[in-house]
Design an enzyme around this catalytic site. Structure first.
Site, PDB file in Angstrom:
ATOM      1  N   MET A  30       0.961  -1.183  -0.168  1.00 59.23           N
ATOM      2  CA  MET A  30       0.073   0.027   0.095  1.00 59.23           C
ATOM      3  C   MET A  30       0.897   1.099  -0.526  1.00 59.23           C
ATOM      4  O   MET A  30       0.746   2.685   0.641  1.00 59.23           O
ATOM      5  CB  MET A  30      -0.792  -0.299   1.321  1.00 59.23           C
ATOM      6  CG  MET A  30      -1.505  -1.461   0.664  1.00 59.23           C
ATOM      7  SD  MET A  30      -3.345  -0.810   1.776  1.00 59.23           S
ATOM      8  CE  MET A  30      -3.018  -0.407   3.367  1.00 59.23           C
ATOM      9  N   LEU A  33       6.643   3.236   1.753  1.00 55.52           N
ATOM     10  CA  LEU A  33       7.556   1.640   1.786  1.00 55.52           C
ATOM     11  C   LEU A  33       8.640   2.616   2.828  1.00 55.52           C
ATOM     12  O   LEU A  33       9.670   3.246   2.716  1.00 55.52           O
ATOM     13  CB  LEU A  33       7.731   1.665   0.206  1.00 55.52           C
ATOM     14  CG  LEU A  33       7.284   1.279  -1.044  1.00 55.52           C
ATOM     15  CD1 LEU A  33       7.894   0.547  -2.080  1.00 55.52           C
ATOM     16  CD2 LEU A  33       5.995   0.402  -0.720  1.00 55.52           C
ATOM     17  N   HIS A  34       9.507   1.076   3.512  1.00 55.61           N
ATOM     18  CA  HIS A  34       9.886   1.227   3.913  1.00 55.61           C
ATOM     19  C   HIS A  34      10.773  -0.419   4.406  1.00 55.61           C
ATOM     20  O   HIS A  34      11.040  -1.020   3.552  1.00 55.61           O
ATOM     21  CB  HIS A  34       9.715   1.187   6.041  1.00 55.61           C
ATOM     22  CG  HIS A  34       8.510   0.370   6.507  1.00 55.61           C
ATOM     23  ND1 HIS A  34       8.521  -1.327   6.278  1.00 55.61           N
ATOM     24  CD2 HIS A  34       7.164  -0.095   6.540  1.00 55.61           C
ATOM     25  CE1 HIS A  34       7.235  -1.773   6.757  1.00 55.61           C
ATOM     26  NE2 HIS A  34       6.812  -0.886   6.883  1.00 55.61           N
ATOM     27  N   HIS A  37       9.336  -3.738   3.842  1.00 54.40           N
ATOM     28  CA  HIS A  37       8.701  -3.830   2.126  1.00 54.40           C
ATOM     29  C   HIS A  37      10.400  -4.044   1.621  1.00 54.40           C
ATOM     30  O   HIS A  37      10.149  -4.931   0.532  1.00 54.40           O
ATOM     31  CB  HIS A  37       7.929  -2.948   1.464  1.00 54.40           C
ATOM     32  CG  HIS A  37       6.552  -2.022   2.499  1.00 54.40           C
ATOM     33  ND1 HIS A  37       6.884  -0.666   3.215  1.00 54.40           N
ATOM     34  CD2 HIS A  37       5.564  -2.622   2.459  1.00 54.40           C
ATOM     35  CE1 HIS A  37       5.605  -1.021   3.353  1.00 54.40           C
ATOM     36  NE2 HIS A  37       4.893  -1.677   2.875  1.00 54.40           N
ATOM     37  N   GLY A 149       5.100  -9.716   3.942  1.00 57.62           N
ATOM     38  CA  GLY A 149       5.396 -10.020   4.842  1.00 57.62           C
ATOM     39  C   GLY A 149       5.378 -10.648   6.569  1.00 57.62           C
ATOM     40  O   GLY A 149       3.587 -10.863   6.674  1.00 57.62           O
ATOM     41  N   VAL A 178      11.307  -6.903   9.560  1.00 53.80           N
ATOM     42  CA  VAL A 178      11.977  -6.415   9.973  1.00 53.80           C
ATOM     43  C   VAL A 178      11.961  -5.417  10.555  1.00 53.80           C
ATOM     44  O   VAL A 178      11.158  -4.748  10.787  1.00 53.80           O
ATOM     45  CB  VAL A 178      12.746  -5.428   8.584  1.00 53.80           C
ATOM     46  CG1 VAL A 178      14.043  -4.843   8.315  1.00 53.80           C
ATOM     47  CG2 VAL A 178      12.752  -6.595   7.707  1.00 53.80           C
ATOM     48  N   SER A 188       4.044   0.822   8.706  1.00 54.66           N
ATOM     49  CA  SER A 188       4.023   2.521   8.126  1.00 54.66           C
ATOM     50  C   SER A 188       2.801   3.276   8.581  1.00 54.66           C
ATOM     51  O   SER A 188       3.428   4.697   8.957  1.00 54.66           O
ATOM     52  CB  SER A 188       3.242   2.047   6.478  1.00 54.66           C
ATOM     53  OG  SER A 188       3.561   1.691   5.843  1.00 54.66           O
TER      54      SER A 188
HETATM   55  O1  PAF Z   1      -0.161  -5.540   3.595  1.00 52.99           O
HETATM   56  C1  PAF Z   1      -0.534  -4.757   3.151  1.00 52.99           C
HETATM   57  O2  PAF Z   1       0.454  -3.722   2.154  1.00 52.99           O
HETATM   58  C2  PAF Z   1      -1.815  -5.170   2.615  1.00 52.99           C
HETATM   59  O3  PAF Z   1      -3.010  -5.551   2.787  1.00 52.99           O
HETATM   60  C3  PAF Z   1      -1.479  -5.720   0.684  1.00 52.99           C
HETATM   61  C4  PAF Z   1      -1.684  -7.012   1.385  1.00 52.99           C
HETATM   62  C5  PAF Z   1      -1.093  -4.848  -0.240  1.00 52.99           C
HETATM   63  C6  PAF Z   1      -3.184  -6.064   0.639  1.00 52.99           C
HETATM   64  O4  PAF Z   1      -3.517  -4.026   0.019  1.00 52.99           O
END
Ligand code: PAF
Length: 282
Positions: A30, A33-34, A37, A149, A178, A188
């Site tokens: 979503m 990013l950290h 990710h 994750g 992590v 996030s």
């Molecule tokens: O873990 C996430 O960031 C969300 O739940 C995902 C898997 C991208 C689905 O929207």
């Protein structure tokens, strides 16, 4: 790295990679990013030839009073991080293309059993939203493997069951949590914490380690351990949502003979809800 928001372009790019004999990995996110990710992307790069990431803040998995509107959107910074990590293609669909007739009219993928309780209990409908979007994204990308994750432990279990139940020919790969240097699992939502809350936040993991240490020593009075956990968390400024001990594989409630378990907890610091988990192998 190319960024595209159109499904037809996505399919063309993936088809070209596949025609060239490349193994395709997919990392749905979503955004915002950290390093957690980026660990997914790094694993994907190691295990495949062509890596696709997606950024889509999925409204279907947010409850009415949750943080959909305030969820951080940081596309330019995310693109730089993904490029540096070796991602080949970023897919950034818009809500209107994902739910063209609106969310209420959309088919829902609902995974029974593992979606119930824990975060599914506290966030009704959340996992239906997750399994629906992940199913759609997997159908759009059609990767050989997809990476998630382990911090979202229940989400990973839901996705594994969905992929198995729906006979999707995709390997699901869990990647370890992590953590920051003080032990806080990266998320996030950590960005919502005030300086004081951020200083207190590692207490969640520390209190979970304390429960684990007692269980490893042979203490099976889970009710008393969880009551102490709640007290310790309150002392650190948290409000407990849940703490549970489950079988690490199927997420069924752990029993006296369970050997491979996972301790799962969610707790609020102010309005920010943090989750964490800890494997307990006896
Ligand atoms: O873990 C996430 O960031 C969300 O739940 C995902 C898997 C991208 C689905 O929207």
């Amino acid at each position: 790295m190319n960024t595209i928001n159109c499904v037809a372009q996505l399919r063309t790019a993936v088809a070209q990679a596949r025609a060239a004999g490349q193994r395709i990995a997919f990392v749905p996110t979503m955004g915002n990013l950290h390093a957690g990710h980026i660990a997914l992307i790094t694993q994907a790069v190691a295990r495949a030839d062509f890596v696709v990431a997606s950024i889509f803040v999925n409204p279907l998995q947010f409850g009415p009073n949750e943080d959909l509107d305030s969820y951080p959107r940081t596309l330019a910074a995310d693109q730089n991080k993904l490029t540096d990590a070796g991602c080949n293609l970023l897919f950034t669909p818009v809500v209107e293309d994902i739910y063209p007739d609106g969310m209420a009219e959309h088919t829902i993928v609902s995974v029974p059993g593992v979606s119930s309780g824990l975060c599914g209990g506290s966030r009704p409908g959340h996992f239906d939203g997750v399994s629906t979007i992940v199913c759609k994204l997997l159908n759009m990308v059609q990767p050989d493997l997809a990476l998630f994750g382990e911090k979202d432990y229940q989400q990973l279990a839901v996705i594994r069951k969905m992929v198995s139940d729906l006979s999707m020919p995709i390997e699901i790969c869990g990647v370890p949590i992590v953590r920051d240097t003080d032990g806080l699992a990266l998320s996030s939502r950590n960005g919502y914490l005030s300086a004081q809350q951020r200083a207190n936040a590692p207490a969640l993991q520390q209190c979970m380690h304390s429960v684990k240490a007692h269980i490893i020593k042979g203490n099976r009075d889970y009710a008393a351990l969880f009551a102490q956990f709640d007290t310790d968390l309150q002392d650190a400024g948290f409000r407990l949502d849940y703490v549970e001990l489950r079988d690490a594989l199927n997420l069924e409630v752990a029993h006296a003979d369970s050997r491979h378990m996972v301790l799962l907890a969610a707790a609020y610091l102010g309005t920010t809800r943090l989750i964490d988990n800890l494997i307990i192998d006896l």
